[in-house]
Design a protein around this motif. Sequence first.
Motif, PDB file in Angstrom:
ATOM      1  N   ARG A   1      18.578  79.711  43.977  1.00  8.46           N
ATOM      2  CA  ARG A   1      19.869  79.873  44.862  1.00  8.46           C
ATOM      3  C   ARG A   1      19.465  80.460  46.256  1.00  8.46           C
ATOM      4  O   ARG A   1      19.679  81.884  46.435  1.00  8.46           O
ATOM      5  CB  ARG A   1      21.398  79.396  44.117  1.00  8.46           C
ATOM      6  CG  ARG A   1      22.220  78.906  44.452  1.00  8.46           C
ATOM      7  CD  ARG A   1      23.433  79.070  44.381  1.00  8.46           C
ATOM      8  NE  ARG A   1      23.752  78.568  42.903  1.00  8.46           N
ATOM      9  CZ  ARG A   1      24.171  77.870  42.186  1.00  8.46           C
ATOM     10  NH1 ARG A   1      24.103  76.779  42.863  1.00  8.46           N
ATOM     11  NH2 ARG A   1      24.106  77.340  41.030  1.00  8.46           N
ATOM     12  N   ALA A   2      19.825  79.801  47.262  1.00 12.86           N
ATOM     13  CA  ALA A   2      19.971  79.648  48.746  1.00 12.86           C
ATOM     14  C   ALA A   2      20.946  79.149  49.529  1.00 12.86           C
ATOM     15  O   ALA A   2      21.855  78.429  48.750  1.00 12.86           O
ATOM     16  CB  ALA A   2      18.289  79.180  49.338  1.00 12.86           C
ATOM     17  N   HIS A   3      21.139  79.559  50.670  1.00 14.56           N
ATOM     18  CA  HIS A   3      22.192  78.641  51.206  1.00 14.56           C
ATOM     19  C   HIS A   3      22.343  77.149  51.194  1.00 14.56           C
ATOM     20  O   HIS A   3      23.289  76.436  50.345  1.00 14.56           O
ATOM     21  CB  HIS A   3      22.188  78.546  52.996  1.00 14.56           C
ATOM     22  CG  HIS A   3      23.700  79.762  53.035  1.00 14.56           C
ATOM     23  ND1 HIS A   3      23.978  80.797  53.000  1.00 14.56           N
ATOM     24  CD2 HIS A   3      24.337  78.940  53.818  1.00 14.56           C
ATOM     25  CE1 HIS A   3      24.922  80.850  53.480  1.00 14.56           C
ATOM     26  NE2 HIS A   3      25.516  79.508  54.146  1.00 14.56           N
ATOM     27  N   ASP A   4      21.227  76.175  51.416  1.00 17.92           N
ATOM     28  CA  ASP A   4      20.950  74.989  50.880  1.00 17.92           C
ATOM     29  C   ASP A   4      20.353  74.649  49.687  1.00 17.92           C
ATOM     30  O   ASP A   4      20.077  73.365  49.599  1.00 17.92           O
ATOM     31  CB  ASP A   4      20.494  74.263  52.773  1.00 17.92           C
ATOM     32  CG  ASP A   4      21.450  74.402  53.334  1.00 17.92           C
ATOM     33  OD1 ASP A   4      22.595  74.549  53.546  1.00 17.92           O
ATOM     34  OD2 ASP A   4      20.859  74.633  54.362  1.00 17.92           O
ATOM     35  N   VAL A   5      19.103  75.365  49.221  1.00 17.81           N
ATOM     36  CA  VAL A   5      18.090  74.422  48.127  1.00 17.81           C
ATOM     37  C   VAL A   5      18.377  75.103  46.642  1.00 17.81           C
ATOM     38  O   VAL A   5      18.726  76.849  47.149  1.00 17.81           O
ATOM     39  CB  VAL A   5      17.073  74.828  48.380  1.00 17.81           C
ATOM     40  CG1 VAL A   5      16.148  75.322  47.872  1.00 17.81           C
ATOM     41  CG2 VAL A   5      16.283  74.688  50.032  1.00 17.81           C
ATOM     42  N   GLU A   6      18.424  75.077  46.094  1.00 17.99           N
ATOM     43  CA  GLU A   6      18.331  75.363  44.587  1.00 17.99           C
ATOM     44  C   GLU A   6      17.415  75.368  43.847  1.00 17.99           C
ATOM     45  O   GLU A   6      17.117  73.700  43.882  1.00 17.99           O
ATOM     46  CB  GLU A   6      19.879  74.610  43.772  1.00 17.99           C
ATOM     47  CG  GLU A   6      20.001  75.013  42.557  1.00 17.99           C
ATOM     48  CD  GLU A   6      20.426  74.554  41.689  1.00 17.99           C
ATOM     49  OE1 GLU A   6      20.870  74.405  40.538  1.00 17.99           O
ATOM     50  OE2 GLU A   6      21.749  74.132  42.330  1.00 17.99           O
ATOM     51  N   ALA A   7      16.709  75.699  43.497  1.00 19.23           N
ATOM     52  CA  ALA A   7      15.395  75.669  42.288  1.00 19.23           C
ATOM     53  C   ALA A   7      15.631  76.160  40.862  1.00 19.23           C
ATOM     54  O   ALA A   7      16.012  77.242  41.155  1.00 19.23           O
ATOM     55  CB  ALA A   7      14.266  75.661  42.933  1.00 19.23           C
ATOM     56  N   GLN A   8      15.239  75.203  39.974  1.00 20.85           N
ATOM     57  CA  GLN A   8      15.242  76.492  38.465  1.00 20.85           C
ATOM     58  C   GLN A   8      14.343  75.807  37.460  1.00 20.85           C
ATOM     59  O   GLN A   8      13.612  74.005  38.222  1.00 20.85           O
ATOM     60  CB  GLN A   8      17.053  76.087  38.059  1.00 20.85           C
ATOM     61  CG  GLN A   8      17.443  74.489  37.435  1.00 20.85           C
ATOM     62  CD  GLN A   8      19.080  74.610  37.241  1.00 20.85           C
ATOM     63  OE1 GLN A   8      19.797  75.159  37.696  1.00 20.85           O
ATOM     64  NE2 GLN A   8      18.576  74.218  35.823  1.00 20.85           N
ATOM     65  N   ILE A   9      13.900  76.497  36.554  1.00 18.68           N
ATOM     66  CA  ILE A   9      12.866  75.347  35.306  1.00 18.68           C
ATOM     67  C   ILE A   9      12.884  76.171  34.040  1.00 18.68           C
ATOM     68  O   ILE A   9      13.785  77.588  34.463  1.00 18.68           O
ATOM     69  CB  ILE A   9      11.595  76.011  36.698  1.00 18.68           C
ATOM     70  CG1 ILE A   9      10.015  75.481  34.997  1.00 18.68           C
ATOM     71  CG2 ILE A   9      11.449  77.587  36.191  1.00 18.68           C
ATOM     72  CD1 ILE A   9       8.782  75.408  35.505  1.00 18.68           C
ATOM     73  N   GLU A  10      12.593  75.696  33.440  1.00 13.62           N
ATOM     74  CA  GLU A  10      13.285  76.123  31.689  1.00 13.62           C
ATOM     75  C   GLU A  10      12.185  75.458  30.926  1.00 13.62           C
ATOM     76  O   GLU A  10      12.078  73.983  31.056  1.00 13.62           O
ATOM     77  CB  GLU A  10      14.739  75.193  31.455  1.00 13.62           C
ATOM     78  CG  GLU A  10      14.740  75.441  30.171  1.00 13.62           C
ATOM     79  CD  GLU A  10      16.464  75.086  29.757  1.00 13.62           C
ATOM     80  OE1 GLU A  10      16.975  74.446  28.684  1.00 13.62           O
ATOM     81  OE2 GLU A  10      17.717  75.902  30.557  1.00 13.62           O
ATOM     82  N   HIS A  11      11.620  75.804  29.938  1.00 10.30           N
ATOM     83  CA  HIS A  11      10.820  76.015  29.108  1.00 10.30           C
ATOM     84  C   HIS A  11      11.317  76.094  27.822  1.00 10.30           C
ATOM     85  O   HIS A  11      11.449  77.915  27.622  1.00 10.30           O
ATOM     86  CB  HIS A  11       9.905  75.982  29.086  1.00 10.30           C
ATOM     87  CG  HIS A  11       8.287  75.776  28.368  1.00 10.30           C
ATOM     88  ND1 HIS A  11       7.659  76.774  28.237  1.00 10.30           N
ATOM     89  CD2 HIS A  11       8.344  75.036  27.563  1.00 10.30           C
ATOM     90  CE1 HIS A  11       6.569  76.216  26.531  1.00 10.30           C
ATOM     91  NE2 HIS A  11       7.180  75.340  26.768  1.00 10.30           N
ATOM     92  N   LEU A  12      11.753  75.419  27.544  1.00  9.42           N
ATOM     93  CA  LEU A  12      12.037  75.825  24.888  1.00  9.42           C
ATOM     94  C   LEU A  12      11.538  75.364  23.707  1.00  9.42           C
ATOM     95  O   LEU A  12      11.201  74.246  24.187  1.00  9.42           O
ATOM     96  CB  LEU A  12      13.765  74.902  24.889  1.00  9.42           C
ATOM     97  CG  LEU A  12      14.625  75.289  23.982  1.00  9.42           C
ATOM     98  CD1 LEU A  12      14.614  76.780  23.822  1.00  9.42           C
ATOM     99  CD2 LEU A  12      15.934  75.114  23.889  1.00  9.42           C
ATOM    100  N   ILE A  13      11.565  76.375  23.484  1.00  7.82           N
ATOM    101  CA  ILE A  13      10.534  75.117  22.157  1.00  7.82           C
ATOM    102  C   ILE A  13      11.340  75.193  20.197  1.00  7.82           C
ATOM    103  O   ILE A  13      11.907  76.508  20.546  1.00  7.82           O
ATOM    104  CB  ILE A  13       9.103  75.706  21.761  1.00  7.82           C
ATOM    105  CG1 ILE A  13       7.738  76.029  22.746  1.00  7.82           C
ATOM    106  CG2 ILE A  13       8.663  75.504  20.045  1.00  7.82           C
ATOM    107  CD1 ILE A  13       7.026  76.938  22.850  1.00  7.82           C
ATOM    108  N   VAL A  14      11.741  74.241  19.498  1.00  5.68           N
ATOM    109  CA  VAL A  14      12.766  74.685  18.448  1.00  5.68           C
ATOM    110  C   VAL A  14      11.902  74.005  17.058  1.00  5.68           C
ATOM    111  O   VAL A  14      11.284  73.022  18.024  1.00  5.68           O
ATOM    112  CB  VAL A  14      13.831  73.875  19.289  1.00  5.68           C
ATOM    113  CG1 VAL A  14      14.762  74.119  17.554  1.00  5.68           C
ATOM    114  CG2 VAL A  14      14.198  75.064  20.074  1.00  5.68           C
TER     115      VAL A  14
END
Length: 723
Positions: free
Chosen positions: A461-474
């Motif tokens: 998370r920066a001033h104008d940019v937000e990025a995220q990634i998620e990986h999940l196994i059930v």
Amino acid sequence: MAVVAAIPARGEDVKPRLAALAISEPITIDGELEESAWQRAEAASEFTQREPHEGTPATERTEVRVVYTRSVLYLSVHAFDSEPERVIAKEMERDATLYRDDAVVFVLDTFGDHRNGYAFETNPNGARFDALVTDEGRDVNVHWDGVWDAAGRRTADGWSAELAIPFSTVRFDPTRDTWGLNVRRMIRRKNEEVHWAPLPRSIGDYRDLSRYAVYRISMAGELTDLHDLAPSRRLGVTPFLVGDLSQSPGTGDPDTEDDTEAGLDVKWGIGRGTSLDLTYNTDFAEVEVDQQQVNLTRFSLFFPEKRDFFLENAGIFEFGLPNRETLDPALMKVFFSRRIGLEAGREVPIDYGVRLTGRERGWNLGVLGIQTDDTGFDDGFSVPQSQFGVLRLKRNLGGRSGVGLLVTDREDEDLGRNTVYGADFDWKPTRAIDVEGFASRTDDDRIPGDDWSAGWSAGYRAHDVEAQIEHLIVNEGYQPGIGFLLRRDFEHFAPKVRWRPRIEKHGIRSWYFEGIYDYYGRASVDQLESRRFSYALIGLRTMSDHGFSLNHDFDTERLFAPFEIRPGIVIPAGVYDFSALRLGGRTNEAKRISMRGRISSGDFFDGTRDWLNVTIHMRGTRFFNAETLIDWNDVDLKEGAFVTKILGERLSVTFTPDLRVNAFLQYNDAAELVAANVRFNWIYRPGADLFLVYNETWDAPTFSVSETRDRQLIMKVTYLLQR
């Protein structure tokens, strides 16, 4: 009067400091600020904007002071205003959403661990809102109710308020003379958010003006000179008595049944930051009923926990990946307290429970043990006697990181045992980056197949940019006995990016663009099950604090088996691609009438769907508020067409911050149900309540044609004994 707050230059890590003043006589909590102690105390008065002009001084002056006796911490605020007649204060109910008003929130880091704390908020009406903050807002328990007092009043030059927080209400380290402190003030008519310890706009949540930023406890200032505090090793005993009258004419039994039960809750502070809670014959009669939902998916519905015993210190038990989208239901919870004492939507009696929670020298500990009784219902449904156990241990590392473990155990009489083991970590090398992960497995002989789950996520998370990634196994055999899974047997992959350039022209504060990809595969067969790609065509937030976004959603759904979406309407197995336009937004919630919701229209499986979900809030006066809920679906498929409607109305009449009546009326045409929940609550002394609750449900093929299914009148009285 000395001013000790300072505005750090950009890039510096200078914390403002405020010295608390020890006093010998208690303060009268009336909002007047007339005691001489307030005049002798140092003032924190230099506040910095986060919105709308980050880093610039507040446009209105604020003075905050702190004094204390051995047993009580007193906080005061004098909120000066150049137009005092325009101060907005329409909330007075306990735990109301005070950010809609001119309000001040104090966040206290009582252990100096820079990640956990308490939030206490009030407004010119003396309304009270409190919360437990865990891991800098990863979990914010707004349902926690501490024992404290507040009073506010309008003045010729703005407004003022006083707060009294007994040291028995908070856990703290008596060997420390410095706590973390931040203060946020809302100047609502200007949509201005100011802090004592400055916070950038990049901290918090992009959807809301003020809810989350102040919980970034690692950036708080310091409250110093706290000496000789009475340790919070106090014993609190809360006996309660519940009387219940009920009828079930819808089952053919018109007789009235009456029942009287007594119970006991005990809280004992056994260490510097550790408390032991005991409950016997637990009762939750005062809890508001769940909001009705319509399920148009093949997956579970999620209902939040509302019961006080499970809510206090609930953040300590949080495990796994956080739910980053507040409007979406949780995807999974390895421990979910609603699995205790509730079964298939029915209340199961809790015989007794014990909970040990605390924070000591960088360790966080949570232990929970519950036994529920075997229960039979009139329709033949039965629940065996069950024992539940939870152990949560987490070690803080560095400034904001940590590692932990979780063990849950559920044993049902004559049915077997389910045990879950797990470990997790969170790594936050900078204020802009966070990485989290976990691994867990279940041990249940009744469930075959792979029994493990694991996942990780990373965010920036920066001033104008937000990025995220998620990986999940059930995996297929993973079944947490005291947990929740929105889906089963799945793999989830979800990258997303948001860009919020600041405009501040033509009435527009910022633009908003996003791209979200959500992939769900069936883990056991390694095939696609669901997929969504969504991007914002346009989104904006105005200077007047209105906001909206228009998204285009592209969905793929694979049905491995026919799906009966409504009785008699079955969608064949196969792969379906469809798309829709979705408009979401909200208006300024400080206004007398405000609105928040989503509307979408487009394809749906092999047909079409129009959907409206909206909440309309009316703030009449500080004594009266109303909220209208509408959820409407119009679905037209090859296999058939149907319409679903859920209508809800919440009414709140608040006579004083300690005396209120709430009513919640719901109509669900899919369930052919009308339900009413009316609650009267009088806090007749701090920590002691009188509740009168009336519940009635009607079988309702239509809203105008109904027949009573059951009705219930409950009285509950609690009393707090402390020493």
